[in-house]
Design a protein around this motif. Structure first.
Motif, PDB file in Angstrom:
ATOM      1  N   LEU A 153      41.946 -21.913  26.889  1.00 38.15           N
ATOM      2  CA  LEU A 153      42.824 -22.101  28.038  1.00 38.15           C
ATOM      3  C   LEU A 153      42.532 -21.111  29.157  1.00 38.15           C
ATOM      4  CD1 LEU A 153      46.315 -22.595  26.323  1.00 38.15           C
ATOM      5  CD2 LEU A 153      44.729 -24.346  27.107  1.00 38.15           C
ATOM      6  N   LYS A 154      42.610 -21.594  30.361  1.00 38.65           N
ATOM      7  CA  LYS A 154      42.552 -20.763  31.562  1.00 38.65           C
ATOM      8  C   LYS A 154      43.951 -20.779  32.177  1.00 38.65           C
ATOM      9  CE  LYS A 154      37.711 -21.557  32.611  1.00 38.65           C
ATOM     10  NZ  LYS A 154      37.292 -20.256  32.169  1.00 38.65           N
ATOM     11  N   LEU A 155      44.186 -19.914  33.141  1.00 40.18           N
ATOM     12  CA  LEU A 155      45.497 -19.882  33.802  1.00 40.18           C
ATOM     13  C   LEU A 155      45.893 -21.255  34.318  1.00 40.18           C
ATOM     14  CD1 LEU A 155      45.300 -16.573  35.856  1.00 40.18           C
ATOM     15  CD2 LEU A 155      46.785 -17.038  33.918  1.00 40.18           C
ATOM     16  N   SER A 156      44.937 -21.973  34.880  1.00 37.48           N
ATOM     17  CA  SER A 156      45.227 -23.283  35.470  1.00 37.48           C
ATOM     18  C   SER A 156      45.635 -24.325  34.423  1.00 37.48           C
ATOM     19  CB  SER A 156      44.021 -23.784  36.263  1.00 37.48           C
ATOM     20  OG  SER A 156      42.886 -23.868  35.420  1.00 37.48           O
ATOM     21  N   ASP A 157      45.380 -24.065  33.146  1.00 36.80           N
ATOM     22  CA  ASP A 157      45.746 -25.007  32.076  1.00 36.80           C
ATOM     23  C   ASP A 157      47.182 -24.836  31.593  1.00 36.80           C
ATOM     24  OD1 ASP A 157      43.135 -26.052  32.052  1.00 36.80           O
ATOM     25  OD2 ASP A 157      42.467 -24.482  30.668  1.00 36.80           O
ATOM     26  N   VAL A 158      47.851 -23.768  32.017  1.00 38.89           N
ATOM     27  CA  VAL A 158      49.209 -23.470  31.541  1.00 38.89           C
ATOM     28  C   VAL A 158      50.188 -23.764  32.671  1.00 38.89           C
ATOM     29  CG1 VAL A 158      50.730 -21.703  30.576  1.00 38.89           C
ATOM     30  CG2 VAL A 158      48.277 -21.669  30.033  1.00 38.89           C
ATOM     31  N   PRO A 159      51.032 -24.796  32.523  1.00 37.21           N
ATOM     32  CA  PRO A 159      51.972 -25.158  33.592  1.00 37.21           C
ATOM     33  C   PRO A 159      52.888 -24.006  34.017  1.00 37.21           C
ATOM     34  CG  PRO A 159      51.911 -26.877  31.926  1.00 37.21           C
ATOM     35  CD  PRO A 159      51.099 -25.730  31.399  1.00 37.21           C
ATOM     36  N   ALA A 160      53.235 -23.127  33.099  1.00 43.59           N
ATOM     37  CA  ALA A 160      54.122 -22.007  33.435  1.00 43.59           C
ATOM     38  C   ALA A 160      53.466 -21.031  34.407  1.00 43.59           C
ATOM     39  CB  ALA A 160      54.524 -21.263  32.161  1.00 43.59           C
ATOM     40  N   PHE A 161      52.147 -21.098  34.559  1.00 42.00           N
ATOM     41  CA  PHE A 161      51.428 -20.187  35.451  1.00 42.00           C
ATOM     42  C   PHE A 161      51.023 -20.854  36.762  1.00 42.00           C
ATOM     43  CE2 PHE A 161      49.660 -18.202  31.304  1.00 42.00           C
ATOM     44  CZ  PHE A 161      50.880 -17.609  31.054  1.00 42.00           C
ATOM     45  N   GLU A 174      45.351  -2.940  41.545  1.00 46.53           N
ATOM     46  CA  GLU A 174      46.247  -4.083  41.685  1.00 46.53           C
ATOM     47  C   GLU A 174      46.315  -4.874  40.377  1.00 46.53           C
ATOM     48  OE1 GLU A 174      46.778  -7.974  44.602  1.00 46.53           O
ATOM     49  OE2 GLU A 174      45.100  -6.607  44.898  1.00 46.53           O
ATOM     50  N   VAL A 175      47.498  -5.301  40.019  1.00 53.44           N
ATOM     51  CA  VAL A 175      47.687  -6.122  38.824  1.00 53.44           C
ATOM     52  C   VAL A 175      47.515  -7.576  39.237  1.00 53.44           C
ATOM     53  CG1 VAL A 175      49.291  -6.782  36.996  1.00 53.44           C
ATOM     54  CG2 VAL A 175      49.283  -4.430  37.847  1.00 53.44           C
ATOM     55  N   LYS A 176      46.460  -8.207  38.724  1.00 49.90           N
ATOM     56  CA  LYS A 176      46.164  -9.593  39.085  1.00 49.90           C
ATOM     57  C   LYS A 176      46.163 -10.464  37.832  1.00 49.90           C
ATOM     58  CE  LYS A 176      43.070  -8.344  42.862  1.00 49.90           C
ATOM     59  NZ  LYS A 176      41.692  -8.422  43.361  1.00 49.90           N
ATOM     60  N   PRO A 177      46.655 -11.693  37.943  1.00 47.14           N
ATOM     61  CA  PRO A 177      46.558 -12.621  36.813  1.00 47.14           C
ATOM     62  C   PRO A 177      45.083 -12.887  36.479  1.00 47.14           C
ATOM     63  CG  PRO A 177      48.073 -13.454  38.476  1.00 47.14           C
ATOM     64  CD  PRO A 177      47.371 -12.272  39.076  1.00 47.14           C
ATOM     65  N   HIS A 178      44.778 -13.002  35.214  1.00 46.02           N
ATOM     66  CA  HIS A 178      43.409 -13.280  34.776  1.00 46.02           C
ATOM     67  C   HIS A 178      43.441 -14.102  33.494  1.00 46.02           C
ATOM     68  CE1 HIS A 178      44.246 -10.293  31.807  1.00 46.02           C
ATOM     69  NE2 HIS A 178      44.246  -9.305  32.690  1.00 46.02           N
ATOM     70  N   ASP A 179      42.287 -14.484  33.007  1.00 41.07           N
ATOM     71  CA  ASP A 179      42.185 -15.376  31.841  1.00 41.07           C
ATOM     72  C   ASP A 179      42.121 -14.637  30.511  1.00 41.07           C
ATOM     73  OD1 ASP A 179      40.116 -17.744  33.635  1.00 41.07           O
ATOM     74  OD2 ASP A 179      42.289 -17.712  33.355  1.00 41.07           O
ATOM     75  N   ASN A 180      42.336 -13.344  30.474  1.00 41.63           N
ATOM     76  CA  ASN A 180      42.327 -12.593  29.222  1.00 41.63           C
ATOM     77  C   ASN A 180      43.755 -12.540  28.665  1.00 41.63           C
ATOM     78  OD1 ASN A 180      40.971 -11.211  27.205  1.00 41.63           O
ATOM     79  ND2 ASN A 180      41.185  -9.232  28.196  1.00 41.63           N
TER      80      ASN A 180
END
Length: 188
Positions: free
Chosen positions: A117-125, A151-157
């Motif tokens: 899963l990537k961020l784009s695969d999770v509807p909550a994100f 900076e705190v950035k959303p990522h796929d980890n």
């Protein structure tokens, strides 16, 4: 005193999980243990006292070591259900210098497609600004605003478990080395 050939070091480097897209190699650990066992039972150390760790070569005292180098790996599956399987891979290495380095790769596999899963695969994100604010608040709550260096950035980890979505920020990613890897949870 005998030293281990470069084979051990090369094996340790080449068998690591270095990208989220790489499947964790469960067999790597077993092959490495078998290699260490084979080296440990060699009998060309007649003068070594088996009860005295100081008289044995370093690699026998610490089988991950060729001189003062170390390599540790941890694999775990923190969550599994019919839809998802989450993995967590932590590699620690020390090859000299002031301190070692830990690299954590985590992810969640969609069992239907076999994709990580990537961020784009999770509807909550879907709303990245809201996610970024939640991550920022969680990191600051964990280490304090003064410890924050980047900076705190959303990522796929990230990975899923019963508590929610765990985001892992590796050393130096948002704070100094001394803060270590920072893991925060965004509830489901």
């Amino acid at each position: 005193m005998r030293t281990v050939s470069k084979t051990l070091f090369t094996f340790c480097l080449l068998s690591g999980c270095t990208a989220a897209a790489a499947a964790p190699g469960a067999g790597d650990r077993d092959r490495y243990i078998d290699f260490c066992r084979a080296e440990a039972v060699k009998t060309d150390f007649a003068e070594a006292n088996p009860d005295d760790a100081m008289s044995r070569p370093d690699w026998l005292v610490h089988p991950c070591s060729a001189t003062d180098w170390e390599f540790h790996r941890e694999y775990r599956v923190p969550y599994a259900d019919r839809q998802y399987l989450s993995f967590f891979c932590s590699d620690y290495s020390y090859t000299g210098g002031a301190h070692g380095s830990t690299q954590i790769v985590a992810g969640t596999i969609d069992r239907a497609s076999g994709r990580i899963l990537k961020l784009s695969d999770v509807p909550a994100f879907a709303n990245r600004k809201v996610l970024q604010k939640k991550l920022y608040d969680a990191v600051v709550a964990k280490i304090g605003k003064d410890a924050l260096q980047n900076e705190v950035k959303p990522h796929d980890n990230f990975y899923l478990d019963d508590d929610g979505w765990h985001f892992v920020f590796n050393e130096y990613e948002v704070a100094c080395y001394a803060a270590g890897a920072i893991e925060v949870v965004i509830p489901r």
